[in-house]
Motif scaffolding. Structure first.
Motif, mmCIF file in Angstrom:
data_model
loop_
_atom_site.group_PDB
_atom_site.id
_atom_site.type_symbol
_atom_site.label_atom_id
_atom_site.label_comp_id
_atom_site.label_asym_id
_atom_site.label_seq_id
_atom_site.Cartn_x
_atom_site.Cartn_y
_atom_site.Cartn_z
ATOM 1 N N ALA A 1 0.821 -1.214 0.000
ATOM 2 C CA ALA A 1 0.000 0.000 0.000
ATOM 3 C C ALA A 1 0.854 1.262 0.000
ATOM 4 C CB ALA A 1 -0.933 0.000 1.206
ATOM 5 N N SER A 2 2.076 1.158 0.512
ATOM 6 C CA SER A 2 2.984 2.306 0.539
ATOM 7 C C SER A 2 3.875 2.376 -0.692
ATOM 8 C CB SER A 2 3.863 2.230 1.801
ATOM 9 O OG SER A 2 3.069 2.198 2.967
ATOM 10 N N ALA A 3 3.620 1.508 -1.666
ATOM 11 C CA ALA A 3 4.448 1.458 -2.874
ATOM 12 C C ALA A 3 4.444 2.805 -3.585
ATOM 13 C CB ALA A 3 3.946 0.372 -3.815
ATOM 14 N N GLN A 4 5.577 3.096 -4.212
ATOM 15 C CA GLN A 4 5.735 4.387 -4.877
ATOM 16 C C GLN A 4 5.166 4.385 -6.295
ATOM 17 O OE1 GLN A 4 9.894 5.628 -4.486
ATOM 18 N NE2 GLN A 4 10.063 4.452 -2.601
ATOM 19 N N THR A 5 4.814 3.224 -6.825
ATOM 20 C CA THR A 5 4.307 3.161 -8.197
ATOM 21 C C THR A 5 2.920 2.543 -8.208
ATOM 22 O OG1 THR A 5 5.264 0.974 -8.605
ATOM 23 C CG2 THR A 5 6.653 2.885 -9.077
ATOM 24 N N SER A 6 2.077 3.041 -9.097
ATOM 25 C CA SER A 6 0.717 2.520 -9.193
ATOM 26 C C SER A 6 0.710 1.079 -9.684
ATOM 27 C CB SER A 6 -0.111 3.402 -10.131
ATOM 28 O OG SER A 6 0.509 3.489 -11.415
ATOM 29 N N GLU A 7 1.717 0.690 -10.499
ATOM 30 C CA GLU A 7 1.778 -0.685 -11.004
ATOM 31 C C GLU A 7 1.935 -1.680 -9.854
ATOM 32 O OE1 GLU A 7 3.576 1.793 -12.106
ATOM 33 O OE2 GLU A 7 2.872 2.111 -14.168
ATOM 34 N N ALA B 1 1.054 -1.241 -6.671
ATOM 35 C CA ALA B 1 -0.173 -1.282 -5.864
ATOM 36 C C ALA B 1 -1.288 -2.023 -6.577
ATOM 37 C CB ALA B 1 -0.600 0.142 -5.518
ATOM 38 N N ALA B 2 -1.375 -1.855 -7.884
ATOM 39 C CA ALA B 2 -2.448 -2.493 -8.647
ATOM 40 C C ALA B 2 -2.198 -3.980 -8.861
ATOM 41 C CB ALA B 2 -2.616 -1.794 -9.994
ATOM 42 N N GLY B 3 -0.934 -4.381 -8.845
ATOM 43 C CA GLY B 3 -0.599 -5.771 -9.152
ATOM 44 C C GLY B 3 -1.197 -6.775 -8.191
ATOM 45 N N ILE B 4 -1.459 -6.373 -6.953
ATOM 46 C CA ILE B 4 -1.960 -7.336 -5.968
ATOM 47 C C ILE B 4 -3.392 -7.781 -6.274
ATOM 48 C CG2 ILE B 4 -0.499 -6.595 -4.069
ATOM 49 C CD1 ILE B 4 -2.779 -4.909 -3.052
ATOM 50 N N TYR B 5 -4.109 -7.019 -7.108
ATOM 51 C CA TYR B 5 -5.488 -7.399 -7.430
ATOM 52 C C TYR B 5 -5.573 -8.282 -8.672
ATOM 53 C CZ TYR B 5 -6.552 -3.698 -4.109
ATOM 54 O OH TYR B 5 -6.609 -2.920 -2.973
ATOM 55 N N ALA B 6 -4.451 -8.448 -9.383
ATOM 56 C CA ALA B 6 -4.470 -9.205 -10.630
ATOM 57 C C ALA B 6 -4.826 -10.674 -10.403
ATOM 58 C CB ALA B 6 -3.118 -9.086 -11.331
ATOM 59 N N ASN B 7 -4.353 -11.245 -9.286
ATOM 60 C CA ASN B 7 -4.635 -12.648 -8.969
ATOM 61 C C ASN B 7 -5.423 -12.741 -7.664
ATOM 62 O OD1 ASN B 7 -3.039 -13.766 -11.215
ATOM 63 N ND2 ASN B 7 -1.298 -12.929 -10.088
ATOM 64 N N TRP B 8 -6.405 -11.894 -7.556
ATOM 65 C CA TRP B 8 -7.145 -11.738 -6.294
ATOM 66 C C TRP B 8 -7.725 -13.060 -5.794
ATOM 67 C CZ3 TRP B 8 -7.212 -8.278 -2.660
ATOM 68 C CH2 TRP B 8 -8.256 -8.213 -1.750
ATOM 69 N N PRO C 1 -6.603 1.941 2.321
ATOM 70 C CA PRO C 1 -6.824 3.388 2.452
ATOM 71 C C PRO C 1 -5.582 4.200 2.816
ATOM 72 C CG PRO C 1 -8.486 2.127 3.686
ATOM 73 C CD PRO C 1 -7.397 1.190 3.306
ATOM 74 N N ARG C 2 -4.424 3.570 3.011
ATOM 75 C CA ARG C 2 -3.267 4.254 3.579
ATOM 76 C C ARG C 2 -2.715 5.357 2.687
ATOM 77 N NH1 ARG C 2 -0.642 1.302 7.781
ATOM 78 N NH2 ARG C 2 1.393 2.112 7.177
ATOM 79 N N THR C 3 -2.685 5.150 1.374
ATOM 80 C CA THR C 3 -2.090 6.143 0.461
ATOM 81 C C THR C 3 -3.003 6.380 -0.729
ATOM 82 O OG1 THR C 3 -0.907 4.511 -0.898
ATOM 83 C CG2 THR C 3 0.227 5.320 1.077
ATOM 84 N N GLU C 4 -2.782 7.492 -1.406
ATOM 85 C CA GLU C 4 -3.581 7.795 -2.596
ATOM 86 C C GLU C 4 -3.348 6.755 -3.682
ATOM 87 O OE1 GLU C 4 -4.356 11.484 -5.774
ATOM 88 O OE2 GLU C 4 -2.816 11.644 -4.219
ATOM 89 N N GLY D 1 -8.821 11.355 1.899
ATOM 90 C CA GLY D 1 -8.477 11.929 0.608
ATOM 91 C C GLY D 1 -9.261 13.179 0.274
ATOM 92 N N GLU D 2 -9.107 13.621 -0.982
ATOM 93 C CA GLU D 2 -9.821 14.811 -1.446
ATOM 94 C C GLU D 2 -11.315 14.534 -1.598
ATOM 95 O OE1 GLU D 2 -8.449 17.735 -1.796
ATOM 96 O OE2 GLU D 2 -6.432 16.997 -1.303
ATOM 97 N N ALA D 3 -12.097 15.625 -1.682
ATOM 98 C CA ALA D 3 -13.556 15.485 -1.743
ATOM 99 C C ALA D 3 -13.997 14.640 -2.930
ATOM 100 C CB ALA D 3 -14.201 16.873 -1.808
ATOM 101 N N ALA D 4 -13.377 14.840 -4.090
ATOM 102 C CA ALA D 4 -13.760 14.078 -5.286
ATOM 103 C C ALA D 4 -13.487 12.595 -5.090
ATOM 104 C CB ALA D 4 -12.999 14.598 -6.499
ATOM 105 N N GLU D 5 -12.388 12.282 -4.437
ATOM 106 C CA GLU D 5 -12.051 10.879 -4.191
ATOM 107 C C GLU D 5 -13.047 10.256 -3.218
ATOM 108 O OE1 GLU D 5 -8.186 8.216 -2.721
ATOM 109 O OE2 GLU D 5 -8.151 10.399 -2.571
ATOM 110 N N ARG D 6 -13.417 10.984 -2.195
ATOM 111 C CA ARG D 6 -14.393 10.472 -1.227
ATOM 112 C C ARG D 6 -15.750 10.230 -1.903
ATOM 113 N NH1 ARG D 6 -12.231 14.723 1.924
ATOM 114 N NH2 ARG D 6 -14.188 15.896 1.778
ATOM 115 N N ARG D 7 -16.131 11.144 -2.791
ATOM 116 C CA ARG D 7 -17.422 11.009 -3.468
ATOM 117 C C ARG D 7 -17.467 9.775 -4.364
ATOM 118 N NH1 ARG D 7 -17.126 16.710 -3.934
ATOM 119 N NH2 ARG D 7 -16.276 16.500 -6.049
#
Length: 374
Positions: free
Chosen positions: A203-209, A211-218, A234-237, A269-275
């Motif tokens: 969750a603290s990873a610096q790259t979106s790839e 963070a996203a990789g953990i859902y590939a083999n969910w 929820p820890r990081t954006e 997070g920001e309002a748009a993200e919460r919405r």
């Protein structure tokens, strides 16, 4: 003294703040106790609480039995010592930098820093000068942390504290260096503490790839692994964006999101993200639950059998719930449940997280020696 209790009391006495830390006899006695009783959790904690931490680390790490391959108890002792490093003042931290530069093995240095990461690595980093930080947290440390972690994961007998500390240290490694080992832990480990540390590291990873990789083999992940990933999301954006994308592409269902995680996402997070999280969680969750409730709505026309219901309650429900003083206290008392309509009871059964009494919220405590308490 042959009695461990006597050595424990002596270690506590040596750690007392009224003792003069400059006395060589005091430091020597502490070193002797540490070299003999490093594997005893309570004696080692007592001796590490004293004012001789840095000389003690130096004496132990340079001891004859500490120069080769370390056993698990030795690793754990160095990790415990490392947890105390962030509490050093500026002058002591200069001594620490000199100690790290004086010939400590890569293994000892890495385990000490892993312990600090398990305690408060950012504080330790703040005490280091730029030069000291580069020397202390350089590539050899992260490479050694990966080597040690791979070794411990293969044995599967080490206490969780050491691998967890190493994972926490590797969160400070350069991007791309440790993500594979985090992913491997989430795929294969069973320790809740280790899974929690790996999930938080991802969750603290610096790259979106990453963070996203953990859902590939969910669907191949264990239930506990998935739970820890969601709790850390929820820890990081970056990790929140990865979770949102996974929900949008149906890599996992909204029904899998724990109530506490959904509540955190609604105010993070920001309002748009919460919405957008409120929208996707609310819409899909309500649709799913409403469909289930409609499917079972016909029970409202059936006549209940209290004897059969009582047998089901005794077999499946009373471990957690009580009726008229009989049963458990984990969940709410159900003595007055008969006053509710069939539709209300059905909602509580099929959508139990819709409304939770604050007195029955569940919390988990992870102790440093690897226990999970609920």
């Amino acid at each position: 003294d042959p009695a461990a209790a006597v050595r424990f009391e002596l270690a506590l006495a040596l750690a007392h703040r009224d003792n003069d830390p400059a006395l060589a006899e005091t430091a020597k006695a502490a070193e002797q106790i540490a070299l003999r009783d490093y594997a005893d959790r309570w004696i080692s904690e007592a001796v590490l609480a004293g004012p001789h931490l840095l000389p003690l680390i130096q004496a132990v790490a340079n001891g004859k039995q500490w120069r080769g391959t370390l056993d698990e108890a030795q690793m754990e002792f160095l990790g415990r010592a490392g947890r105390r490093l962030p509490a050093l003042d500026a002058a002591q931290n200069q001594q620490l930098a000199r100690l790290f530069a004086s010939g400590l093995s890569d293994t000892a240095r890495t385990l000490l820093l892993a312990g600090a990461a398990d305690g408060d690595l950012p504080k330790l980093e703040a005490l280091l000068t730029a030069t000291e930080k580069r020397q202390t947290l350089g590539q050899p440390v992260f490479q050694e942390a990966i080597r040690l972690l791979n070794k411990l994961l293969k044995t599967q007998t080490a206490p969780a504290a050491v691998p967890v500390a190493l994972v926490n240290l590797l969160t400070a490694a350069p991007a791309g260096q440790a993500e594979n080992i985090f992913s491997g832990i989430l795929q294969t480990a069973s320790s809740p503490l280790l899974l929690q540390a790996a999930a938080q590291a991802v969750a603290s990873a610096q790259t979106s790839e990453s963070a996203a990789g953990i859902y590939a083999n969910w669907n191949t992940l264990s239930r506990e692994s998935r739970r820890q990933i969601l709790l850390a999301a929820p820890r990081t954006e970056v990790s929140r964006n990865a979770l949102y994308a996974a929900l949008q592409t149906a890599q996992l269902g909204v029904a899998e999101i724990p109530f506490a995680v959904a509540a955190t996402l609604s105010r993070t997070g920001e309002a748009a993200e919460r919405r957008r999280f409120a929208e996707i969680l609310k819409t899909e969750a309500n649709t799913d639950r409403a469909a289930v409730l409609r499917e079972f709505s016909a029970v409202d026309a059936l006549h209940g059998d209290p004897h059969r219901g009582g047998a089901i309650f005794n077999g499946q429900c009373q471990t957690c719930h009580a009726v008229l003083g009989t049963g458990g206290r984990v969940g709410p008392d159900l003595s007055g449940a008969a006053r509710q309509s069939t539709a209300e009871l059905l909602t509580h059964i099929l959508d139990p997280s819709r409304a939770i009494d604050p007195d029955y919220l569940q919390y988990e405590i992870a102790t440093r020696d690897g226990k999970m308490l609920t």
